[in-house]
Scaffold this motif. Structure first.
Motif, mmCIF file in Angstrom:
data_model
loop_
_atom_site.group_PDB
_atom_site.id
_atom_site.type_symbol
_atom_site.label_atom_id
_atom_site.label_comp_id
_atom_site.label_asym_id
_atom_site.label_seq_id
_atom_site.Cartn_x
_atom_site.Cartn_y
_atom_site.Cartn_z
ATOM 1 N N ARG A 220 32.385 34.786 40.171
ATOM 2 C CA ARG A 220 33.042 35.987 40.530
ATOM 3 C C ARG A 220 32.469 36.723 41.788
ATOM 4 N NH1 ARG A 220 33.898 37.248 34.091
ATOM 5 N NH2 ARG A 220 35.851 38.511 34.519
ATOM 6 N N ASP A 221 33.502 37.010 42.370
ATOM 7 C CA ASP A 221 33.456 37.998 43.375
ATOM 8 C C ASP A 221 32.995 39.300 43.171
ATOM 9 O OD1 ASP A 221 33.461 39.629 45.889
ATOM 10 O OD2 ASP A 221 35.206 38.631 46.731
ATOM 11 N N SER A 222 31.878 39.876 43.755
ATOM 12 C CA SER A 222 31.152 40.887 43.043
ATOM 13 C C SER A 222 31.067 42.118 44.245
ATOM 14 C CB SER A 222 29.785 40.970 42.727
ATOM 15 O OG SER A 222 29.019 40.525 43.519
ATOM 16 N N SER B 7 32.472 45.498 43.122
ATOM 17 C CA SER B 7 31.716 46.221 42.528
ATOM 18 C C SER B 7 30.659 46.786 43.319
ATOM 19 C CB SER B 7 31.207 45.344 41.444
ATOM 20 O OG SER B 7 30.064 45.770 40.740
ATOM 21 N N LEU C 48 42.696 38.078 43.483
ATOM 22 C CA LEU C 48 42.086 38.753 42.342
ATOM 23 C C LEU C 48 42.183 37.938 41.222
ATOM 24 C CD1 LEU C 48 44.408 42.105 42.598
ATOM 25 C CD2 LEU C 48 41.954 41.949 42.727
ATOM 26 N N ALA D 67 41.279 34.459 39.436
ATOM 27 C CA ALA D 67 40.568 33.094 39.632
ATOM 28 C C ALA D 67 41.203 31.599 39.174
ATOM 29 C CB ALA D 67 39.446 33.011 38.374
ATOM 30 N N MET E 178 38.516 33.659 47.135
ATOM 31 C CA MET E 178 37.523 32.536 46.432
ATOM 32 C C MET E 178 38.593 31.453 46.060
ATOM 33 S SD MET E 178 35.722 33.199 42.874
ATOM 34 C CE MET E 178 34.346 33.948 44.006
ATOM 35 N N SER F 185 37.276 32.019 33.129
ATOM 36 C CA SER F 185 37.655 33.524 33.555
ATOM 37 C C SER F 185 38.846 33.233 34.349
ATOM 38 C CB SER F 185 36.354 33.947 34.188
ATOM 39 O OG SER F 185 36.469 33.323 35.640
ATOM 40 N N LEU F 186 39.476 34.201 34.214
ATOM 41 C CA LEU F 186 41.064 34.570 34.749
ATOM 42 C C LEU F 186 40.691 35.350 36.032
ATOM 43 C CD1 LEU F 186 42.992 35.666 31.472
ATOM 44 C CD2 LEU F 186 42.986 33.539 32.890
ATOM 45 N N LEU F 187 39.910 36.204 36.052
ATOM 46 C CA LEU F 187 39.821 37.197 37.360
ATOM 47 C C LEU F 187 38.784 36.541 38.116
ATOM 48 C CD1 LEU F 187 39.936 40.538 35.548
ATOM 49 C CD2 LEU F 187 41.687 39.183 36.793
ATOM 50 N N ALA F 188 39.049 36.609 39.421
ATOM 51 C CA ALA F 188 38.212 36.074 40.815
ATOM 52 C C ALA F 188 37.117 37.238 41.066
ATOM 53 C CB ALA F 188 39.137 36.149 41.751
ATOM 54 N N MET F 189 37.220 38.492 40.265
ATOM 55 C CA MET F 189 36.286 39.699 40.479
ATOM 56 C C MET F 189 35.412 40.103 39.420
ATOM 57 S SD MET F 189 38.208 41.827 43.611
ATOM 58 C CE MET F 189 36.810 42.047 44.095
ATOM 59 N N GLY F 190 34.336 40.373 39.491
ATOM 60 C CA GLY F 190 33.541 41.022 38.452
ATOM 61 C C GLY F 190 32.531 41.847 38.617
ATOM 62 N N ASN F 191 31.903 42.119 37.684
ATOM 63 C CA ASN F 191 30.673 43.212 38.111
ATOM 64 C C ASN F 191 29.457 42.597 38.553
ATOM 65 O OD1 ASN F 191 32.107 45.420 37.044
ATOM 66 N ND2 ASN F 191 31.571 45.039 35.032
ATOM 67 N N ARG F 192 28.713 43.387 39.455
ATOM 68 C CA ARG F 192 27.674 42.834 40.053
ATOM 69 C C ARG F 192 26.587 42.594 38.764
ATOM 70 N NH1 ARG F 192 23.666 44.318 43.058
ATOM 71 N NH2 ARG F 192 23.704 46.146 41.839
ATOM 72 N N LEU G 178 35.940 49.752 36.480
ATOM 73 C CA LEU G 178 36.428 48.164 36.738
ATOM 74 C C LEU G 178 36.705 47.687 35.758
ATOM 75 C CD1 LEU G 178 34.054 47.262 39.957
ATOM 76 C CD2 LEU G 178 36.540 47.887 39.795
ATOM 77 N N ALA H 169 40.188 48.208 34.141
ATOM 78 C CA ALA H 169 41.391 47.874 35.019
ATOM 79 C C ALA H 169 41.206 46.146 34.715
ATOM 80 C CB ALA H 169 40.983 48.130 36.297
ATOM 81 N N PHE H 170 40.056 45.611 34.709
ATOM 82 C CA PHE H 170 40.162 44.152 34.561
ATOM 83 C C PHE H 170 40.562 43.940 33.161
ATOM 84 C CE2 PHE H 170 36.195 43.772 37.950
ATOM 85 C CZ PHE H 170 37.243 43.977 38.839
#
Lengths: 152, 152
Positions: free
Chosen positions: A3-5, A8, A86, A88, B1, B85-92, B108, B111-112
């Motif tokens: 996941r792209d962070s 964040s 957004l 994945a 990504m 995982s569905l989302l390409a972004m996540g928390n650091r 975040l 929203a996620f």
DNA sequence: CATCATGTAACATACAAAGTTACATGAGGC
DNA sequence: GCCTCATGTAACTTTGTATGTTACATGATG
């Protein structure tokens, strides 16, 4: 999938900067984020282009907030990163000749589009100022931990 | 990504299988998807475990649909893939000590979570049978292009 | 002009999806 | 029985992208 962070990460940086004045060097911010100064410069580059932050070279230089925090939303910050994808998941082929694939894409695209729209909308509802307010609540009576405060 | 296309891929396979009877070898399906037989087996493994398809070895073997298409949703298929995982972004950082990071994560995550929930909900509304109906509409008067129909 | 800090290119690393090879297992067909 | 076909699976390679690092140019400050 990994996941792209960056979102964040950059929000973390901005929120830290909002807690105390004065320019911050990439190195200071990098230490607070436990990463590399170059990474900081990289994710800040887009923000600078949009005028959300400024950067100064030389002695006493570094990064400074340059925007009204109540006017910048998380969506704006996301856009400043170049609006990376957004979701994945995606379609195997974007413009397929196969009708079967078209039917599959149509169904998935609908769901994907709605989810993306909702996410963007939610991000657009939250300003950096609101994040700051929330942080202050969390801090409660506690003293703010200024970055770089403990020597090092 | 880079985007995970397994859901798209496996739906493509299932929809093709719904258009004609008889078992399909991994190789046949792989040709239709322009990929490798092992990839097919890999993404079908989860579906087999859940009983959506069956597989037979040896002569005349291959993959067969083994479910009521009107009862299986895209969400079920997604789950069969292991719910990636569905989302390409996540928390650091997931459980940070830093209060700043907690504030960022909270915003975040909200929203996620909403976006994921919507996406799952949408996927849960569409059955494989509905996909098949849509495909038939797209085909119109055209003759169905059965996979493997042209020799080779 | 020495030092500090950004700006950026270039290269290295990490990781997951996708693709490939190899071989074991088991089901017909002969 | 034995050969062929097809799945099952492990192991490895390839690819794409975020992340991390090194190196050096640019410009500002004292």
């Amino acid at each position: 999938m990994r996941r792209d962070s960056r979102l964040s990460g950059v929000l973390h940086v901005l929120l830290h900067m909002a807690q105390q004045p004065g320019p911050f060097t990439s190195e200071t911010l990098a230490k607070a984020m436990d990463t590399n100064p170059v990474v900081i410069r990289r994710i800040m580059a887009g923000l600078r282009q949009l005028g959300y932050v400024r950067s100064e070279k030389g002695h006493g230089g570094g990064w400074t907030l340059a925007c009204d925090l109540s006017k910048v939303t998380l969506r704006d910050v996301y856009a400043a990163l170049g609006s990376p994808s957004l979701l994945a998941m995606g379609n195997r082929t974007e413009a397929p000749g196969c009708l079967v694939e078209q039917a599959v894409n149509a169904a998935l695209d609908q769901a994907f589009y709605d989810a993306e729209a909702l996410l963007l909308s939610r991000l657009g509802e939250v300003t950096l100022a609101m994040l700051g307010d929330d942080l202050r609540k969390r801090l409660g009576s506690r003293k703010i931990h200024h970055i770089g405060a403990h020597g090092a």
